[in-house]
Design a protein around this motif. Structure first.
Motif, short mmCIF file in Angstrom:
data_model
loop_
_atom_site.label_atom_id
_atom_site.label_comp_id
_atom_site.label_asym_id
_atom_site.label_seq_id
_atom_site.Cartn_x
_atom_site.Cartn_y
_atom_site.Cartn_z
N ARG A 278 0.86 -1.19 0.00
CA ARG A 278 0.00 0.00 0.00
C ARG A 278 0.89 1.24 0.00
O ARG A 278 1.71 1.43 0.89
CB ARG A 278 -0.89 -0.01 1.24
N TYR B 273 -2.77 0.13 -4.26
CA TYR B 273 -2.24 -1.17 -3.86
C TYR B 273 -1.57 -1.85 -5.05
O TYR B 273 -2.07 -1.78 -6.17
CB TYR B 273 -3.37 -2.07 -3.33
N GLU C 106 -13.03 -7.57 0.56
CA GLU C 106 -12.38 -7.07 -0.65
C GLU C 106 -10.95 -6.60 -0.48
O GLU C 106 -10.27 -6.35 -1.47
CB GLU C 106 -13.23 -5.93 -1.24
N GLY C 107 -10.45 -6.44 0.75
CA GLY C 107 -9.12 -5.87 0.88
C GLY C 107 -8.34 -6.38 2.08
O GLY C 107 -8.90 -6.94 3.02
#
Length: 669
Positions: free
Chosen positions: A222, A244, A279-280
């Motif tokens: 990140r 990302y 999702e992350g």
């Protein structure tokens, strides 16, 4: 005679976990780093059978039997070598190649151990930089702003890739062999002309990606700044680039077949009741910090059949958690399409949609573990979501609508494996359309419709929010949150004011100067007191701790201030991001956007240009004005109540009160 190439067997053994293979046949118990059980190959009362996950072999101290996963299947299942390999390959989703003769064998052997060791060393290097690098403060500050503890960062082996083009190159690429391994593992990028080699990850928070055996196989990074951004193709990116960045495909990393956080989820749960697919990276980690340790994430790709097959090895229930916006719905439709071919008896898939603008990271911080788990329990089952998707734009109350749904649904359901579940889904379709099972079977030859159409796919990300000069810390948070363009602050959304008079709150916001602008006068700026108080508390949350209380009646007009003050008063070191997250979780996305717009406009910018500006004084003055306004509204109401009857009928006390109210009104004006 058909021969299985040795390099395939090596690759196969690297992809499977012997603990999974044996545990399905002999129940294992964790004992330190290893697992133990009573030996399945001889009778014993106390466990002497040990399985090493690190070394991927089993050994019995009683009878001396030992071997790898292939050897165990041969002994336990009583099968030959080829059958054992094919059985393991099927579990790993691999096709077994066979050479007809020894002469045709390809002598290619990949040294996977070198790559795995290198990735582990890189992970340790990044972790050390997070502890000791001179520029570590910005990465530590970012993690603190996101609410992560040192313990959770350590549990997920998070690290920091410092700035510079050759940190890994100098550390591990001192010779040709080291540089070759760095390139093969995706940690080094080679320029198009082959003249330059440089680190792929720079100035990023690092998230090691582990396989099911806990080995580092790749990284996600990140970015912490705009400089030195490199895309997946190794080229320098213009503009903002990806926030990302993941490792590229390598001999040991295939992002379409891996789930981030799966290893940690298995370590934290002896048996997984379900897996929550988010999702992350940050969603997985934040949920784990709040006690929800069964979350995993795909690695920048849609959740495909390989992901689902991997997940169903460890649980029979998968819950997808998506944002409630268009992108989230599109991702859910893709997951539904990929799930149909593998759904069979015993499997369950559910869909959980969060409010637009929310994500698991922010929501779990607002509502906590228990309430978040309640949401998971109430998630929609696949069959419900399936028919909701197919019913979009159709009026199933009409014959035409039911006919259209039948033609769409039948070929999709035909993808389901033959099972009781498949028959039940066709039965549900028959109930919804009124068509018989035989007629529906005639429709399975229709073209399979795509649930995700071109219009569902975002062509480009929305333009970033343009933020006035409202202070660097708040501006940074706005940029990272990628909030939508601010909507008008002329009206506070009704959802933000439960059990209140919406019109009263609307009057409380700025009404002159267009987009929530202040009314300027010489000297000190004259702002709507509600807007000023809210904006001050949002930019400087610590002001709430400098006041004992807010001495305002809890009227609809003042209710937003009370809500915000009470939230800030109960927390120390509150960030703007957490306030925004809380507001959206409690009052909805529309209210959240209004709050963002209130600070994103130029209210305080104008105020600070005054030569007498002081934030605490401004806040106290705004609250004092609101108290005066409240007193005046009370005076007028009392006066109206008295005037509702003739003055000749006043009692002495009422007449005295009437005159006091009249005199008070003259003083105000």
């Amino acid at each position: 005679m058909s021969l299985i190439p040795q390099n395939f067997i090596d690759d196969l053994l690297n992809r499977i976990d012997i603990v999974d293979i044996i545990d399905k046949r002999v129940k294992l118990k964790k004992t330190g780093k290893n697992y133990s059980a009573c030996c399945p190959f001889h009778n014993e009362k106390s466990p002497s059978f040990t399985v090493s996950q690190d070394k991927q072999f089993y050994y019995c101290f009683g009878c001396g039997v030992t071997g790898n996963a292939v050897g165990f299947l041969m002994e336990f299942d009583k099968v030959n070598f080829v059958d054992a390999v094919e059985s393991l390959a099927h579990l790993a989703g691999m096709q077994v190649p066979k050479d007809e003769t020894p002469q045709k064998r390809t002598v290619v052997k990949q040294d996977y151990k070198t790559l795995y060791q290198l990735m582990s060393d890189c992970s340790d290097f990044y972790a050390e930089q997070l502890k000791s690098h001179p520029e570590r403060d910005k990465s530590v500050q970012y993690l603190r702003e996101r609410g992560l503890t040192g313990q959770i960062a350590k549990a997920f082996r998070m690290g920091y890739a410092p700035q510079g083009w050759d940190n890994l190159l100098l550390k591990f690429g001192v010779d040709d062999m080291g540089r070759k391994a760095l390139i093969e593992s995706g940690m080094l990028i080679v320029s198009d002309d082959g003249a330059k080699q440089y680190d792929r990850f720079r100035n990023r928070i690092m998230f090691p990606i582990l396989d099911v055996r806990g080995r580092v196989i790749g990284f996600g990074g990140r970015v912490l700044g705009e400089e030195n951004r490199i895309g997946a193709d190794g080229k320098k990116l213009k503009g903002s680039g990806p926030k990302y960045l993941n490792s590229p495909e390598t001999p040991i990393f295939h992002k379409g077949k891996e789930l981030y956080g799966l290893y940690q989820a298995r370590q934290a749960n002896r048996e997984l009741k379900h897996l929550l697919v988010v999702e992350g990276y940050m969603d997985v980690i934040a949920l784990a910090q709040y006690g929800i340790s069964n979350a995993v994430a795909t690695l920048g790709t849609a959740c495909g059949e390989d992901h689902l097959t991997l997940a169903f090895k460890y649980t029979n229930t998968i819950v997808f958690c998506f944002d409630g916006d268009k992108a989230g719905r599109t991702a859910a439709k893709r997951a539904l399409e990929n799930a149909l071919p593998i759904m069979t008896d015993g499997y369950q898939i559910k869909f959980l949609f969060l409010a637009e603008g929310q994500d698991p990271d922010s929501l779990v911080r607002q509502i906590g573990q228990e309430r978040f788990n309640d949401l998971i329990e109430k998630a929609s089952p696949l069959e419900e979501f399936f028919f909701n998707v197919l019913g979009e734009g159709l009026n199933v109350m009409t014959m035409e609508g039911r006919a259209r749904m039948s033609k769409l649904a039948a070929p999709l359901l035909h993808q389901l494996p033959k099972s009781v579940y498949r028959e039940l889904m066709f039965e549900l379709l028959a109930q919804r359309t009124g068509l018989s099972h035989d007629i529906l079977q005639e429709l399975i030859a229709e073209p399979i419709p795509r649930l995700v159409v071109e219009s569902d796919i975002e062509k480009a990300p929305p333009a970033p929010l343009k933020i006035p000069a409202i202070g660097a810390p708040v501006k940074k948070i706005f940029t990272e949150m990628k909030m939508p363009e601010p909507v008008s602050t002329e009206a506070w959304p009704e959802s933000a004011l439960p059990n209140s008079d919406f019109k009263s709150a609307r009057r409380a916001l700025p009404r002159s100067g267009g987009h929530g602008k202040a009314v300027m006068t010489k000297g000190r700026v004259q702002l709507n007191p509600v807007s000023l108080a809210m904006a001050l508390l949002l930019e400087r949350p610590e002001l709430a701790h400098l006041l004992d209380e807010i001495d305002l009646p809890n009227t609809p007009t003042n209710q937003p201030i009370h809500q915000l003050f009470d939230y800030l008063k109960r927390r120390d070191n509150t960030t703007f991001a957490s306030v925004i997250g809380y507001w959206g979780g409690r009052f909805g996305a529309a209210a959240q956007q209004e709050l963002v717009a209130l600070v994103a406009n130029d209210l305080l910018l104008h105020a600070k240009r005054g030569n007498q500006y002081d934030d605490l004084t401004e806040l106290k003055d705004a609250l004092a004005k609101l108290r005066l306004q409240a007193d005046e509204r009370k005076r007028r109401q009392d006066l109206a109540d008295l005037q509702s009857k003739p003055a000749t009928e006043f009692s002495a006390e009422e007449h005295k009160r009437y005159m006091e109210l009249l005199r008070a009104g003259k003083q105000v004006h």
